[in-house]
Design a protein around this motif. Structure first.
Motif, PDB file in Angstrom:
ATOM      1  N   LEU A 102      48.636  55.003  54.266  1.00  0.00           N
ATOM      2  CA  LEU A 102      48.774  54.872  52.816  1.00  0.00           C
ATOM      3  C   LEU A 102      49.663  53.692  52.449  1.00  0.00           C
ATOM      4  CD1 LEU A 102      49.181  58.643  51.860  1.00  0.00           C
ATOM      5  CD2 LEU A 102      47.286  57.150  51.190  1.00  0.00           C
ATOM      6  N   HIS A 103      50.701  53.487  53.231  1.00  0.00           N
ATOM      7  CA  HIS A 103      51.586  52.350  52.971  1.00  0.00           C
ATOM      8  C   HIS A 103      50.836  51.031  53.123  1.00  0.00           C
ATOM      9  CE1 HIS A 103      55.239  49.696  53.948  1.00  0.00           C
ATOM     10  NE2 HIS A 103      55.350  50.054  52.683  1.00  0.00           N
ATOM     11  N   ALA A 104      50.015  50.967  54.143  1.00  0.00           N
ATOM     12  CA  ALA A 104      49.222  49.747  54.345  1.00  0.00           C
ATOM     13  C   ALA A 104      48.253  49.545  53.177  1.00  0.00           C
ATOM     14  CB  ALA A 104      48.463  49.836  55.667  1.00  0.00           C
ATOM     15  N   GLN A 105      47.643  50.637  52.706  1.00  0.00           N
ATOM     16  CA  GLN A 105      46.728  50.531  51.571  1.00  0.00           C
ATOM     17  C   GLN A 105      47.467  50.089  50.307  1.00  0.00           C
ATOM     18  OE1 GLN A 105      44.303  54.012  50.946  1.00  0.00           O
ATOM     19  NE2 GLN A 105      43.881  54.265  53.127  1.00  0.00           N
ATOM     20  N   ALA A 106      48.688  50.589  50.139  1.00  0.00           N
ATOM     21  CA  ALA A 106      49.470  50.220  48.962  1.00  0.00           C
ATOM     22  C   ALA A 106      49.778  48.725  48.965  1.00  0.00           C
ATOM     23  CB  ALA A 106      50.765  51.029  48.925  1.00  0.00           C
ATOM     24  N   ARG A 107      50.049  48.181  50.130  1.00  0.00           N
ATOM     25  CA  ARG A 107      50.346  46.750  50.224  1.00  0.00           C
ATOM     26  C   ARG A 107      49.106  45.903  49.922  1.00  0.00           C
ATOM     27  NH1 ARG A 107      54.880  45.117  52.981  1.00  0.00           N
ATOM     28  NH2 ARG A 107      53.777  43.333  53.834  1.00  0.00           N
ATOM     29  N   ARG A 108      47.945  46.417  50.263  1.00  0.00           N
ATOM     30  CA  ARG A 108      46.710  45.648  50.035  1.00  0.00           C
ATOM     31  C   ARG A 108      46.174  45.813  48.608  1.00  0.00           C
ATOM     32  NH1 ARG A 108      45.374  47.864  55.302  1.00  0.00           N
ATOM     33  NH2 ARG A 108      44.088  49.478  54.290  1.00  0.00           N
ATOM     34  N   LEU A 109      46.613  46.830  47.911  1.00  0.00           N
ATOM     35  CA  LEU A 109      46.024  47.127  46.604  1.00  0.00           C
ATOM     36  C   LEU A 109      46.106  45.964  45.609  1.00  0.00           C
ATOM     37  CD1 LEU A 109      45.914  50.428  44.761  1.00  0.00           C
ATOM     38  CD2 LEU A 109      46.808  48.470  43.518  1.00  0.00           C
ATOM     39  N   PRO A 110      47.227  45.251  45.466  1.00  0.00           N
ATOM     40  CA  PRO A 110      47.250  44.136  44.496  1.00  0.00           C
ATOM     41  C   PRO A 110      46.192  43.073  44.781  1.00  0.00           C
ATOM     42  CG  PRO A 110      49.487  44.737  45.135  1.00  0.00           C
ATOM     43  CD  PRO A 110      48.573  45.478  46.059  1.00  0.00           C
ATOM     44  N   GLU A 111      45.931  42.794  46.046  1.00  0.00           N
ATOM     45  CA  GLU A 111      44.903  41.803  46.376  1.00  0.00           C
ATOM     46  C   GLU A 111      43.520  42.300  45.964  1.00  0.00           C
ATOM     47  OE1 GLU A 111      44.993  40.435  50.369  1.00  0.00           O
ATOM     48  OE2 GLU A 111      43.210  39.170  50.142  1.00  0.00           O
ATOM     49  N   HIS A 112      43.255  43.577  46.210  1.00  0.00           N
ATOM     50  CA  HIS A 112      41.965  44.123  45.818  1.00  0.00           C
ATOM     51  C   HIS A 112      41.783  44.067  44.299  1.00  0.00           C
ATOM     52  CE1 HIS A 112      41.833  46.670  49.759  1.00  0.00           C
ATOM     53  NE2 HIS A 112      41.560  45.411  49.960  1.00  0.00           N
ATOM     54  N   VAL A 113      42.832  44.425  43.579  1.00  0.00           N
ATOM     55  CA  VAL A 113      42.754  44.376  42.118  1.00  0.00           C
ATOM     56  C   VAL A 113      42.516  42.944  41.649  1.00  0.00           C
ATOM     57  CG1 VAL A 113      44.046  44.720  39.973  1.00  0.00           C
ATOM     58  CG2 VAL A 113      44.199  46.420  41.791  1.00  0.00           C
ATOM     59  N   ALA A 114      43.260  42.002  42.214  1.00  0.00           N
ATOM     60  CA  ALA A 114      43.129  40.606  41.785  1.00  0.00           C
ATOM     61  C   ALA A 114      41.734  40.068  42.067  1.00  0.00           C
ATOM     62  CB  ALA A 114      44.190  39.754  42.483  1.00  0.00           C
ATOM     63  N   HIS A 115      41.173  40.378  43.225  1.00  0.00           N
ATOM     64  CA  HIS A 115      39.825  39.887  43.544  1.00  0.00           C
ATOM     65  C   HIS A 115      38.800  40.446  42.554  1.00  0.00           C
ATOM     66  CE1 HIS A 115      40.343  37.408  47.036  1.00  0.00           C
ATOM     67  NE2 HIS A 115      41.018  38.338  47.700  1.00  0.00           N
ATOM     68  N   ARG A 116      38.923  41.718  42.248  1.00  0.00           N
ATOM     69  CA  ARG A 116      37.983  42.321  41.299  1.00  0.00           C
ATOM     70  C   ARG A 116      38.163  41.691  39.922  1.00  0.00           C
ATOM     71  NH1 ARG A 116      36.500  48.049  43.106  1.00  0.00           N
ATOM     72  NH2 ARG A 116      36.133  48.420  40.902  1.00  0.00           N
ATOM     73  N   TRP A 117      39.422  41.407  39.540  1.00  0.00           N
ATOM     74  CA  TRP A 117      39.699  40.786  38.247  1.00  0.00           C
ATOM     75  C   TRP A 117      39.165  39.357  38.224  1.00  0.00           C
ATOM     76  CZ3 TRP A 117      42.353  36.640  36.203  1.00  0.00           C
ATOM     77  CH2 TRP A 117      42.699  36.696  34.854  1.00  0.00           C
ATOM     78  N   TYR A 118      39.411  38.593  39.297  1.00  0.00           N
ATOM     79  CA  TYR A 118      38.874  37.234  39.367  1.00  0.00           C
ATOM     80  C   TYR A 118      37.360  37.250  39.200  1.00  0.00           C
ATOM     81  CZ  TYR A 118      43.316  35.580  41.410  1.00  0.00           C
ATOM     82  OH  TYR A 118      44.616  35.255  41.629  1.00  0.00           O
ATOM     83  N   GLY A 119      36.703  38.205  39.850  1.00  0.00           N
ATOM     84  CA  GLY A 119      35.261  38.282  39.777  1.00  0.00           C
ATOM     85  C   GLY A 119      34.763  38.483  38.356  1.00  0.00           C
ATOM     86  N   ARG A 120      35.395  39.380  37.633  1.00  0.00           N
ATOM     87  CA  ARG A 120      34.954  39.648  36.262  1.00  0.00           C
ATOM     88  C   ARG A 120      35.246  38.464  35.349  1.00  0.00           C
ATOM     89  NH1 ARG A 120      36.024  45.842  34.496  1.00  0.00           N
ATOM     90  NH2 ARG A 120      34.757  45.102  32.755  1.00  0.00           N
ATOM     91  N   ALA A 121      36.451  37.874  35.502  1.00  0.00           N
ATOM     92  CA  ALA A 121      36.800  36.739  34.644  1.00  0.00           C
ATOM     93  C   ALA A 121      35.922  35.531  34.946  1.00  0.00           C
ATOM     94  CB  ALA A 121      38.275  36.394  34.827  1.00  0.00           C
ATOM     95  N   THR A 122      35.678  35.289  36.230  1.00  0.00           N
ATOM     96  CA  THR A 122      34.854  34.147  36.602  1.00  0.00           C
ATOM     97  C   THR A 122      33.426  34.318  36.110  1.00  0.00           C
ATOM     98  OG1 THR A 122      36.215  33.752  38.565  1.00  0.00           O
ATOM     99  CG2 THR A 122      34.015  32.776  38.546  1.00  0.00           C
ATOM    100  N   LEU A 123      32.882  35.514  36.257  1.00  0.00           N
ATOM    101  CA  LEU A 123      31.519  35.761  35.783  1.00  0.00           C
ATOM    102  C   LEU A 123      31.436  35.565  34.275  1.00  0.00           C
ATOM    103  CD1 LEU A 123      28.635  36.670  36.352  1.00  0.00           C
ATOM    104  CD2 LEU A 123      29.405  39.037  36.070  1.00  0.00           C
ATOM    105  N   HIS A 124      32.423  36.076  33.565  1.00  0.00           N
ATOM    106  CA  HIS A 124      32.425  35.919  32.109  1.00  0.00           C
ATOM    107  C   HIS A 124      32.506  34.449  31.730  1.00  0.00           C
ATOM    108  CE1 HIS A 124      33.966  36.084  27.940  1.00  0.00           C
ATOM    109  NE2 HIS A 124      33.304  37.228  27.876  1.00  0.00           N
ATOM    110  N   ASP A 125      33.359  33.703  32.432  1.00  0.00           N
ATOM    111  CA  ASP A 125      33.514  32.287  32.106  1.00  0.00           C
ATOM    112  C   ASP A 125      32.263  31.487  32.481  1.00  0.00           C
ATOM    113  OD1 ASP A 125      35.577  30.343  31.094  1.00  0.00           O
ATOM    114  OD2 ASP A 125      35.037  29.373  32.988  1.00  0.00           O
TER     115      ASP A 125
END
Length: 328
Positions: A102-125
């Motif tokens: 779980l600790h390892a997953q917690a450390r990776r979570l911000p990267e996963h969120v950012a990639h998903r956010w980049y994807g949506r913003a990039t597609l919209h743009d």
């Protein structure tokens, strides 16, 4: 929003938001959810930068919350399942073994969120370029362009030197997962996390001191997850009695950090005294009074240990004073 929803578990949720003075609409977004049948809570707030160069930051803030909730939901569900399996078998070793993953997953979570956010913003743009021109294919853009990471909120906002220009979508993000045995908080950019311990004493595990200037880390920066902070707290003895997340419009309403902490403790005190239904009803007024001082959009979400609700009383409005060290 979930205001007024009867909680299914041990945590009662609170959610409120007001727009800043003189603004057409708020750029903040938030979520407060029960997960895994009420065994876990996911909280999130995002603050769109809001100025002219960030004219799509309301979308950026909404996607920040959406993508955090999607990732945090999986994390919280896993944490509850590991805990349940350990309890079922009476095997504490299973919990502690799962805690490492779980600790390892917690450390990776911000990267996963950012990639998903980049994807949506990039597609919209790509479909609707922020700065005009014809739509382009996502493959023609490089979402990993680099910059300084700090993004002014004002009109002096910088452009990405290379890669897609996602400045228009800039937003901060604060999120948390709370289970019976685990508290994890993440933060990228400004905003606040307040934890109230078992006796109601507030502390801010991710607080780094007063903001300097008008810059903040932003999701629109390249590889923004490197700037995310994480608070990891296995709950071995006593659980927090409350957890509050807010955009910086609230803390900026107070002249000092202690005044903000007093406000957080006061919200919990009102919840204990009056009951959560009354607090949910009155929270927009309290936030509106606080926002008069900051002038910024102000959003707060929270989770409190369930208590017996008492009937509201007259003249019980909190003193949202920004006077130094004045509790309410």
């Amino acid at each position: 929003m979930n205001g007024g929803v009867t909680p299914p578990g041990r945590w009662e949720l609170l959610e409120g938001a007001v727009k800043g003075a003189g603004k057409k609409y708020s750029q903040d977004r938030c979520a407060a959810l029960h997960i895994a049948g009420g065994e876990a809570v996911v909280l999130a707030v995002a603050d769109g930068h809001g100025s002219a160069p960030h004219f799509r930051s309301d979308l950026g803030a909404r996607w920040a919350v959406d993508e955090f909730v999607a990732c945090a939901r999986k994390f919280a569900t896993t944490a509850v399942e590991v805990d349940a399996e350990a309890r079922k078998n009476g095997d504490e070793g299973h919990w502690y073994a799962g805690l490492a993953e779980l600790h390892a997953q917690a450390r990776r979570l911000p990267e996963h969120v950012a990639h998903r956010w980049y994807g949506r913003a990039t597609l919209h743009d790509c479909n609707s370029p922020a700065h005009g021109g014809l739509p382009v294919t996502p493959s023609a853009q490089n979402p990993k362009g680099s910059d300084s990471g700090l993004h002014p909120k004002g009109p002096e906002a910088t452009q990405h030197p290379k890669g897609p220009d996602l400045t228009a979508y800039g937003a901060t993000l604060v999120g948390a997962v709370l289970t019976r045995r685990l508290l994890v908080c993440w933060q990228l950019g400004d905003g606040d996390v307040v934890v109230l311990d078992a006796v109601g004493t507030p502390y801010t595990p991710l607080y780094t001191g007063p903001d300097l200037g008008d810059e903040t880390d932003s999701l629109c920066a390249a590889e923004s997850w490197h700037r995310a902070r994480c608070h990891w707290q296995p709950l071995t003895n006593e659980s927090p009695s409350g957890l509050l997340l807010s955009t910086d419009g609230l803390s900026k309403s107070f002249t000092d950090h202690q005044g903000f902490l007093d406000f957080a403790a006061g919200v919990q005190g009102r919840a204990t005294e009056l009951g959560m239904p009354a607090v949910r009803t009155r929270l927009p007024d309290w936030l509106g009074r606080a926002a008069q001082y900051s002038g910024d959009d102000t959003t707060l979400v929270g989770a409190f240990e369930a208590t017996d609700a008492f009937a509201p009383q007259q003249n019980d409005a909190p003193d949202v004073s920004h006077e130094r060290n004045r509790a309410w």
